[in-house]
Design a protein around this motif. Structure first.
Motif, PDB file in Angstrom:
ATOM      1  N   PRO A  50       0.581  -1.144   0.115  1.00 47.39           N
ATOM      2  CA  PRO A  50      -0.009   0.007   0.186  1.00 47.39           C
ATOM      3  C   PRO A  50       0.987   1.225  -0.010  1.00 47.39           C
ATOM      4  O   PRO A  50       1.698   1.380   1.074  1.00 47.39           O
ATOM      5  CB  PRO A  50      -0.833  -0.134   1.295  1.00 47.39           C
ATOM      6  CG  PRO A  50      -0.749  -1.625   1.834  1.00 47.39           C
ATOM      7  CD  PRO A  50       0.662  -2.047   1.185  1.00 47.39           C
TER       8      PRO A  50
ATOM      9  N   SER B 206      -2.972  -7.580  -7.411  1.00 51.12           N
ATOM     10  CA  SER B 206      -3.033  -6.440  -8.075  1.00 51.12           C
ATOM     11  C   SER B 206      -4.417  -5.967  -8.544  1.00 51.12           C
ATOM     12  O   SER B 206      -4.498  -4.527  -8.566  1.00 51.12           O
ATOM     13  CB  SER B 206      -2.352  -6.776  -9.363  1.00 51.12           C
ATOM     14  OG  SER B 206      -3.103  -7.758 -10.245  1.00 51.12           O
TER      15      SER B 206
ATOM     16  N   TYR C 180      -5.400  -3.997  -5.266  1.00 56.34           N
ATOM     17  CA  TYR C 180      -4.826  -3.028  -4.991  1.00 56.34           C
ATOM     18  C   TYR C 180      -5.313  -1.713  -5.999  1.00 56.34           C
ATOM     19  O   TYR C 180      -5.494  -0.609  -5.403  1.00 56.34           O
ATOM     20  CB  TYR C 180      -3.237  -2.959  -5.515  1.00 56.34           C
ATOM     21  CG  TYR C 180      -2.418  -1.845  -5.495  1.00 56.34           C
ATOM     22  CD1 TYR C 180      -1.954  -1.466  -4.459  1.00 56.34           C
ATOM     23  CD2 TYR C 180      -2.126  -0.982  -6.495  1.00 56.34           C
ATOM     24  CE1 TYR C 180      -1.067  -0.167  -4.198  1.00 56.34           C
ATOM     25  CE2 TYR C 180      -1.450  -0.020  -6.614  1.00 56.34           C
ATOM     26  CZ  TYR C 180      -0.893   0.600  -5.388  1.00 56.34           C
ATOM     27  OH  TYR C 180      -0.203   1.692  -5.260  1.00 56.34           O
TER      28      TYR C 180
ATOM     29  N   ASP D 229      -6.589   1.715  -4.796  1.00 57.14           N
ATOM     30  CA  ASP D 229      -5.831   3.014  -4.916  1.00 57.14           C
ATOM     31  C   ASP D 229      -6.675   4.092  -5.786  1.00 57.14           C
ATOM     32  O   ASP D 229      -6.476   5.271  -5.530  1.00 57.14           O
ATOM     33  CB  ASP D 229      -4.710   2.606  -6.116  1.00 57.14           C
ATOM     34  CG  ASP D 229      -3.780   3.686  -6.237  1.00 57.14           C
ATOM     35  OD1 ASP D 229      -3.151   4.308  -5.289  1.00 57.14           O
ATOM     36  OD2 ASP D 229      -3.502   4.199  -7.542  1.00 57.14           O
TER      37      ASP D 229
ATOM     38  N   LEU E  94      -8.788  -1.120   1.484  1.00 56.72           N
ATOM     39  CA  LEU E  94      -7.345  -1.220   1.824  1.00 56.72           C
ATOM     40  C   LEU E  94      -7.480  -2.557   2.397  1.00 56.72           C
ATOM     41  O   LEU E  94      -6.525  -3.462   2.425  1.00 56.72           O
ATOM     42  CB  LEU E  94      -6.725  -0.112   2.712  1.00 56.72           C
ATOM     43  CG  LEU E  94      -5.643  -0.317   3.372  1.00 56.72           C
ATOM     44  CD1 LEU E  94      -4.339  -0.480   2.334  1.00 56.72           C
ATOM     45  CD2 LEU E  94      -5.222   0.886   4.235  1.00 56.72           C
TER      46      LEU E  94
ATOM     47  N   MET F 224      -7.512  -5.742   0.368  1.00 57.22           N
ATOM     48  CA  MET F 224      -6.446  -5.941  -0.254  1.00 57.22           C
ATOM     49  C   MET F 224      -5.221  -6.659   0.500  1.00 57.22           C
ATOM     50  O   MET F 224      -4.281  -7.440   0.095  1.00 57.22           O
ATOM     51  CB  MET F 224      -5.861  -4.621  -0.828  1.00 57.22           C
ATOM     52  CG  MET F 224      -4.401  -4.622  -1.783  1.00 57.22           C
ATOM     53  SD  MET F 224      -3.010  -3.842  -0.731  1.00 57.22           S
ATOM     54  CE  MET F 224      -1.829  -4.006  -1.695  1.00 57.22           C
TER      55      MET F 224
ATOM     56  N   LEU G  25      -2.930  -9.737   0.348  1.00 53.67           N
ATOM     57  CA  LEU G  25      -1.538  -9.714   0.192  1.00 53.67           C
ATOM     58  C   LEU G  25      -0.913 -10.572   1.165  1.00 53.67           C
ATOM     59  O   LEU G  25       0.220 -11.083   0.741  1.00 53.67           O
ATOM     60  CB  LEU G  25      -1.262  -8.305   0.657  1.00 53.67           C
ATOM     61  CG  LEU G  25       0.352  -7.758   0.530  1.00 53.67           C
ATOM     62  CD1 LEU G  25       0.476  -7.716  -1.030  1.00 53.67           C
ATOM     63  CD2 LEU G  25       0.609  -6.466   1.238  1.00 53.67           C
TER      64      LEU G  25
ATOM     65  N   MET H  29      -0.224 -12.251  -5.070  1.00 55.77           N
ATOM     66  CA  MET H  29       0.304 -11.086  -5.945  1.00 55.77           C
ATOM     67  C   MET H  29       1.119 -11.716  -7.181  1.00 55.77           C
ATOM     68  O   MET H  29       0.885 -11.519  -8.199  1.00 55.77           O
ATOM     69  CB  MET H  29       1.078 -10.039  -5.004  1.00 55.77           C
ATOM     70  CG  MET H  29       1.586  -9.126  -5.775  1.00 55.77           C
ATOM     71  SD  MET H  29       0.360  -8.064  -6.660  1.00 55.77           S
ATOM     72  CE  MET H  29       1.346  -7.052  -7.825  1.00 55.77           C
TER      73      MET H  29
END
Length: 292
Positions: A49, A162, A165, A169, A178, A181, A185, A245
């Motif tokens: 992040p 991805s 993310y 974003d 967040l 994600m 991750l 990822m």
């Protein structure tokens, strides 16, 4: 407890102010952590992040052990932590490699082992290929060999993380995106704490210039895969078996191009091996250094 970097506060969970420094260069400010004494180790931050992820966060769980015997210098990636803001239109790992070299030159470190995870590992590959005399050993993993990625044989592209993310974003104020994600991750959901999510959101708001500079930037793809066979220093590849990822098939592909590389797959581990499996990652580092 917070550490102050310029005008932006960094919660202690993200940045250990006792060891943190900022190097001012003509291109950008470069944040780095300098802890311990002895022969130097260079550690390069993992992707995550932006802009709150830092080298201090990624490697904090292995530094206590490594800093007993080594001088650990951990560098923040461009537009993460204390590095940046910088806008670029070239392979992003070239920008990262220049930041690492700037810190090494500033500290008078002519040659050292380079340890990288994720984007930091691809930066290490770039550095070792362009300046092999500066890299005495290389530990990489959770990475592609190339800027822009390498082809997957089995796993769908783009990866799950991805995609998550990109969603987070696009809506930087949404802590729920967040959190989602981060759950992808890393393997262990208990690592995604309220404290950490709040800290990452705090830094996103305070250092929006880093986030904005990254969104304006364009990373130009560049392939390193065929050049991997040129590496002559000792190499180890450490990759999470449950990385959503960068799939672990990439570790096998990289190892196939570097015939002398050891490849380790860590069970119950996602995209940040030093954070998720610190004991196993530390053992891999020490094993690599034993080959020097």
């Amino acid at each position: 407890m917070t550490a102050t970097a310029g005008s932006a506060p960094f919660p202690r969970v993200l940045l250990d102010g006792r060891f943190q420094h900022t190097l001012h260069t003509p291109e950008m400010d470069v944040g780095y952590l300098d802890r311990g004494s002895g022969d130097p180790l260079i550690l390069v931050q993992a992707w995550g992040p932006r802009p709150g992820a830092t080298a201090s966060l990624v490697y904090g769980r292995v530094l206590e052990r490594l800093a007993r015997d080594f001088r650990c210098v951990a560098v923040d990636l461009p537009n993460y932590g204390l590095t940046g803001p910088v806008e670029y239109h070239e392979p992003v790992h070239d920008v990262s490699a220049r930041a690492v070299l700037a810190v090494m030159d500033h500290l008078g470190i002519s040659r050292a082992p380079v340890i990288g995870c994720s984007m930091g590992a691809t930066t290490g590959i770039d550095l070792a290929l362009a300046h092999p005399g500066r890299v005495s050993a290389l530990l990489i993993g959770a990475c592609h060999a190339s800027t822009g990625g390498d082809p997957y044989l089995i796993t769908p592209f783009p990866s799950e993380v991805s995609r998550l993310y990109a969603e987070a974003d696009a809506a930087p104020q949404d802590a729920g995106l967040l959190r989602r994600m981060l759950h992808a991750l890393w393997f262990d959901p208990d690592l995604v704490t309220d404290e950490l999510v709040d800290a990452l959101q705090t830094v996103r708001a305070a250092r929006s210039d880093h986030w904005a500079a990254e969104r304006r930037s364009v990373s130009v793809p560049h392939s390193n895969m065929s050049a991997l066979a040129e590496l002559r220093m000792p190499v180890s590849v450490v990759h999470g078996r449950c990385d959503r990822m960068v799939p672990f098939e990439q570790a096998l592909a990289i190892g196939s191009y570097i015939g002398h590389a050891d490849v380790r797959l860590l069970s119950r581990c996602g995209h940040w091996p030093p954070y998720e499996r610190p004991a196993a990652f530390t053992e891999a580092v020490l094993s690599l250094l034993g080959r020097l």
